[in-house]
Design an enzyme around this catalytic site. Structure first.
Site, PDB file in Angstrom:
ATOM      1  N   GLU A 114     -10.452 100.336  24.925  1.00  0.00           N
ATOM      2  CA  GLU A 114     -10.989 100.910  23.676  1.00  0.00           C
ATOM      3  C   GLU A 114     -12.210 101.769  23.955  1.00  0.00           C
ATOM      4  O   GLU A 114     -12.399 102.817  23.350  1.00  0.00           O
ATOM      5  CB  GLU A 114     -11.305  99.786  22.696  1.00  0.00           C
ATOM      6  CG  GLU A 114     -10.039  99.116  22.158  1.00  0.00           C
ATOM      7  CD  GLU A 114     -10.328  97.886  21.340  1.00  0.00           C
ATOM      8  OE1 GLU A 114     -10.905  96.928  21.897  1.00  0.00           O
ATOM      9  OE2 GLU A 114     -10.000  97.876  20.156  1.00  0.00           O
ATOM     10  N   GLU A 169      -4.970  92.015  22.978  1.00  0.00           N
ATOM     11  CA  GLU A 169      -5.671  91.137  22.036  1.00  0.00           C
ATOM     12  C   GLU A 169      -4.738  90.246  21.220  1.00  0.00           C
ATOM     13  O   GLU A 169      -5.064  89.110  20.931  1.00  0.00           O
ATOM     14  CB  GLU A 169      -6.545  91.972  21.103  1.00  0.00           C
ATOM     15  CG  GLU A 169      -7.806  92.499  21.726  1.00  0.00           C
ATOM     16  CD  GLU A 169      -7.592  93.817  22.442  1.00  0.00           C
ATOM     17  OE1 GLU A 169      -6.455  94.164  22.752  1.00  0.00           O
ATOM     18  OE2 GLU A 169      -8.600  94.496  22.702  1.00  0.00           O
TER      19      GLU A 169
HETATM   20  C1  LIG Z   1     -13.011  94.084  21.850  1.00  0.00           C
HETATM   21  C2  LIG Z   1     -11.712  93.493  21.443  1.00  0.00           C
HETATM   22  O1  LIG Z   1     -10.681  94.410  21.390  1.00  0.00           O
HETATM   23  C3  LIG Z   1     -11.340  92.190  22.162  1.00  0.00           C
HETATM   24  C4  LIG Z   1     -10.991  92.165  23.643  1.00  0.00           C
HETATM   25  O2  LIG Z   1     -11.236  93.019  24.468  1.00  0.00           O
HETATM   26  S1  LIG Z   1     -10.232  90.693  24.017  1.00  0.00           S
HETATM   27  C5  LIG Z   1     -10.109  90.689  25.781  1.00  0.00           C
HETATM   28  C6  LIG Z   1      -9.016  91.581  26.218  1.00  0.00           C
HETATM   29  N1  LIG Z   1      -8.811  91.443  27.655  1.00  0.00           N
HETATM   30  C7  LIG Z   1      -7.869  90.621  28.168  1.00  0.00           C
HETATM   31  O3  LIG Z   1      -7.172  89.947  27.457  1.00  0.00           O
HETATM   32  C8  LIG Z   1      -7.769  90.573  29.648  1.00  0.00           C
HETATM   33  C9  LIG Z   1      -7.455  89.148  30.037  1.00  0.00           C
HETATM   34  N2  LIG Z   1      -7.382  89.043  31.507  1.00  0.00           N
HETATM   35  C10 LIG Z   1      -6.262  89.396  32.168  1.00  0.00           C
HETATM   36  O4  LIG Z   1      -5.306  89.890  31.661  1.00  0.00           O
HETATM   37  C11 LIG Z   1      -6.309  89.137  33.638  1.00  0.00           C
HETATM   38  O5  LIG Z   1      -7.331  88.213  33.886  1.00  0.00           O
HETATM   39  C12 LIG Z   1      -6.614  90.415  34.452  1.00  0.00           C
HETATM   40  C13 LIG Z   1      -5.443  91.336  34.371  1.00  0.00           C
HETATM   41  C14 LIG Z   1      -7.876  91.099  33.923  1.00  0.00           C
HETATM   42  C15 LIG Z   1      -6.871  89.972  35.915  1.00  0.00           C
HETATM   43  O6  LIG Z   1      -5.767  89.186  36.287  1.00  0.00           O
HETATM   44  P1  LIG Z   1      -5.705  88.573  37.729  1.00  0.00           P
HETATM   45  O7  LIG Z   1      -6.023  89.606  38.720  1.00  0.00           O
HETATM   46  O8  LIG Z   1      -4.434  87.828  37.803  1.00  0.00           O
HETATM   47  O9  LIG Z   1      -6.890  87.528  37.837  1.00  0.00           O
HETATM   48  P2  LIG Z   1      -7.225  86.346  36.849  1.00  0.00           P
HETATM   49  O10 LIG Z   1      -6.407  86.442  35.608  1.00  0.00           O
HETATM   50  O11 LIG Z   1      -7.232  85.095  37.592  1.00  0.00           O
HETATM   51  O12 LIG Z   1      -8.708  86.704  36.461  1.00  0.00           O
HETATM   52  C16 LIG Z   1      -9.666  86.845  37.509  1.00  0.00           C
HETATM   53  C17 LIG Z   1     -10.968  86.375  36.980  1.00  0.00           C
HETATM   54  O13 LIG Z   1     -11.390  87.307  35.924  1.00  0.00           O
HETATM   55  C18 LIG Z   1     -11.702  86.554  34.759  1.00  0.00           C
HETATM   56  N3  LIG Z   1     -11.395  87.379  33.591  1.00  0.00           N
HETATM   57  C19 LIG Z   1     -10.300  88.106  33.407  1.00  0.00           C
HETATM   58  N4  LIG Z   1     -10.361  88.753  32.224  1.00  0.00           N
HETATM   59  C20 LIG Z   1     -11.539  88.415  31.643  1.00  0.00           C
HETATM   60  C21 LIG Z   1     -12.215  88.772  30.410  1.00  0.00           C
HETATM   61  N5  LIG Z   1     -11.693  89.639  29.523  1.00  0.00           N
HETATM   62  N6  LIG Z   1     -13.397  88.199  30.160  1.00  0.00           N
HETATM   63  C22 LIG Z   1     -13.964  87.358  31.051  1.00  0.00           C
HETATM   64  N7  LIG Z   1     -13.392  86.973  32.254  1.00  0.00           N
HETATM   65  C23 LIG Z   1     -12.202  87.528  32.537  1.00  0.00           C
HETATM   66  C24 LIG Z   1     -10.835  85.363  34.850  1.00  0.00           C
HETATM   67  O14 LIG Z   1     -11.357  84.348  34.047  1.00  0.00           O
HETATM   68  C25 LIG Z   1     -10.916  85.029  36.311  1.00  0.00           C
HETATM   69  O15 LIG Z   1     -12.185  84.473  36.559  1.00  0.00           O
HETATM   70  P3  LIG Z   1     -12.326  83.169  37.451  1.00  0.00           P
HETATM   71  O16 LIG Z   1     -13.797  82.901  37.454  1.00  0.00           O
HETATM   72  O17 LIG Z   1     -11.745  83.566  38.777  1.00  0.00           O
HETATM   73  O18 LIG Z   1     -11.522  82.131  36.753  1.00  0.00           O
END
Ligand SMILES: C[C@@H](O)CC(=O)SCCNC(=O)CCNC(=O)[C@H](O)C(C)(C)COP(=O)(O)OP(=O)(O)OC[C@H]1O[C@@H](n2cnc3c(N)ncnc32)[C@H](O)[C@@H]1OP(=O)(O)O
Length: 549
Positions: A115, A135
């Site tokens: 976004e 989302e």
């Molecule tokens: C403003 C509005 O529109 C609302 C939003 O933006 S809502 C959030 C939208 N974002 C998502 O839904 C992304 C969610 N995350 C993923 O899809 C995946 O994590 C990834 C594709 C970003 C990465 O995937 P992958 O490489 O498989 O690794 P992990 O899933 O294990 O994630 C790695 C670590 O990153 C942390 N993490 C991922 N996304 C977020 C986030 N949005 N906020 C905070 N932290 C995030 C995840 O927890 C893992 O951390 P860890 O400490 O290793 O557990």
């Protein structure tokens, strides 16, 4: 986890590289959001900055809003940890800023991350970066304007698929569908992005706001049909209300314009006023306009008393015909039609005006008649009642001349057929109260109209634009060019119909009355043709619209 931060480096080329850092995915937590605002404010204030490139550290743009903040709120119920994330973050900080921004995307741009990138004026990406709005899979809808911007970049169908399925795409697909402006290999990403940003700043590339774009949007009726199909599909997941809410937000943005929901009118919105409830509306005049407005109101579950002069209640019959037409074309159902008809009552006097919240005068363009009506209505309605006129041209101060209620008088210029056309021109005079303006904006949104708020002058905004166009056509007609040929040329240009067909649809009496008012207000600046009068005198008035107020 190292401290989240946002840095800025200013190059000798005048491009500021603003980098988000919040390992592992540069999530948009409070510190990042605050940092973005701070660095953007600095970049805007510095004379050595011409443009901005926004990117993320460690090979990722941003994984979106920091989900851990959601978890914190769920655990503690403490909402204070939520950063101030109004749409202004993207709109005011980036999209509406006075210097252009280009997003340099690598790795991933998801949710709020994408976004942010869509709020930029262009997007450069490495080919395999992941782009998406997941989302809905989290039970929320995109909150940084993704519902408004994604359809304007990739078109409605693709945008809804991406959101409802929460399925990201690769940037190379994004390049094909309009989400990405160009692809660059990782080692050249920043170079390409800074060149693009500079080109926009120097006028060598177009500087366009995503919210203003319409090139990927279809015609409104096609949009409504597509949304109707997606809504039917979403009905199969009643336990995922975010799907319908997402479609609502998308529709709001397309029908009401990209700034919908954040419509800002100085000193009217955002000043602590709240729209007052509108339960019952009186309409004076059951002609083409009055019956159309009545139809739109009852379809919005607002009670209507329709005052006519003729006990035959032709206006009521027109309302019923309008609804039958919507049932025939879809998506109105018979049941919804019956419900809508239960909201309307025909009357012949002002006796039912005692409890109305708004009166809409919809009689012919005749100033003395309108003045008489407003004088009568002022005595029949409660003191809070909004007094609206549908005049398309007459100055509000003239309409309200015989009243002491100028603060409650406002222009509600609908466009025929009023139950179909989305535009609503809200006209206020220097005496109209801000509360009344806000109330009418709110009613317009309840009626799914596109409200534009303009100040009072003869012709307001739409007719100030329309009449020069209409007079040019009248001049060519006067010189003997076939009216059908004029209309064909104008339709070929891209207007839905030509000026002569439009005059026929609206009624020559209406056009002629408005013409007289407009021409007398702008003496010497209009083309006066007597052709319309000759046709009216010859009994050829366009559709038969008898006054029935
Ligand atoms: C403003 C509005 O529109 C609302 C939003 O933006 S809502 C959030 C939208 N974002 C998502 O839904 C992304 C969610 N995350 C993923 O899809 C995946 O994590 C990834 C594709 C970003 C990465 O995937 P992958 O490489 O498989 O690794 P992990 O899933 O294990 O994630 C790695 C670590 O990153 C942390 N993490 C991922 N996304 C977020 C986030 N949005 N906020 C905070 N932290 C995030 C995840 O927890 C893992 O951390 P860890 O400490 O290793 O557990």
């Amino acid at each position: 986890m190292s401290k989240a931060s946002v840095s800025m480096k200013i190059g000798s080329d005048g491009v500021a590289i603003i980098t988000m850092s919040n390992p592992p995915v540069n999530a948009l937590g409070p510190a990042v959001i605050a940092g973005l605002k701070e660095k953007y404010a600095e970049a805007m204030s510095r004379r050595d900055v011409k443009a901005i490139v926004l990117t993320g550290e460690s090979g990722k743009f941003s994984g979106g809003f920091d989900i851990s903040v959601f978890i914190e709120v769920q655990k503690t119920g403490d909402l204070s940890v939520l950063p101030e994330v109004s749409v202004d973050l993207v709109m005011k900080t980036i999209e509406d800023a006075e210097k252009p921004s280009v997003a340099a995307i690598h790795g991933l741009a998801l949710g709020g991350g994408l976004e942010l990138a869509m709020g930029c004026h262009a997007r450069i990406s490495t080919p395999d970066a992941l782009l998406g709005l997941p989302e809905l899979s989290l039970g929320v809808i995109p909150g940084f304007g993704g519902t408004q911007r994604l359809p304007r970049l990739v078109g409605l169908q693709k945008a809804i698929e991406m959101m409802l399925l929460s399925k990201p795409i690769k940037a190379k697909e994004g390049y094909r569908n309009g989400l990405v402006d160009t692809i660059a290999p990782p080692e050249e990403l920043l170079t390409v992005a800074r060149r693009w940003a500079l080109a926009i700043a120097e006028g060598r590339k177009v500087w366009r706001k995503t919210l203003d774009r319409t090139d990927r949007l279809s015609a409104l009726y096609e949009t409504r049909q597509k949304l109707y199909a997606f809504r039917k599909d979403a009905e199969r997941t009643p336990n995922m209300p975010q799907n319908q809410l997402c479609l609502d937000a998308i529709e709001e943005g397309i029908v009401h314009g990209g700034y919908a929901g954040v419509l800002k009118v100085p000193n009217i919105t955002g000043v602590g006023l709240r729209p007052r409830p509108i339960r019952k509306v009186a309409i004076i005049g059951g002609g083409l306009m009055g019956s159309g407005i009545a139809t739109a109101l009852i379809l919005s579950d607002i009670h209507v008393v329709l005052k006519e002069r003729d006990p035959a209640f032709r206006g009521l019959k027109t309302v019923e015909a309008n609804l039958k037409g919507l049932v025939k074309k879809g998506p109105l159902t018979q049941e919804k039609m019956r419900k809508a008809l239960s909201f309307i009552k025909g009357v012949l006097d002002y006796s039912e005006f005692e409890y109305v919240d708004m009166v809409i005068e919809a009689v012919i363009e005749n100033a003395p008649l309108k003045q008489t009506i407003f004088n009568e209505v002022e005595k029949s309605c409660p003191p809070h009642c909004i007094l609206a006129t549908t005049t398309s041209t007459i100055d509000l101060n003239i309409v309200g001349k015989n009243t002491n209620s100028h603060d409650r008088i406002i222009g509600a210029h609908f466009f025929s057929p009023a139950h179909v056309m989305p535009l609503l021109e809200i006209v206020w005079s220097e005496k109209t109260s801000p509360q009344v303006i806000l109330d009418l904006m709110n009613i317009g949104k309840m009626m799914k109209k596109v409200p534009i708020v303009v100040q009072n002058c003869t012709g307001f905004a739409v007719n100030r634009t329309f009449f020069p166009y209409h007079h040019a056509s009248a001049l060519v007609l006067h010189l003997g060019v076939d009216p059908y040929r004029i209309d064909r040329v104008i339709r070929k240009f891209g207007m839905p119909m030509g000026p002569n067909q439009l005059a026929d649809l609206v009624g020559y009496g209406v056009v002629s009355a408005a013409n007289v008012i407009y021409s007398s207000a702008f003496k010497g600046r209009t083309f006066e043709s007597n052709l319309l009068e000759m046709m009216i005198q010859d009994g050829r008035k366009g559709p038969e619209v008898k006054p029935s107020h």
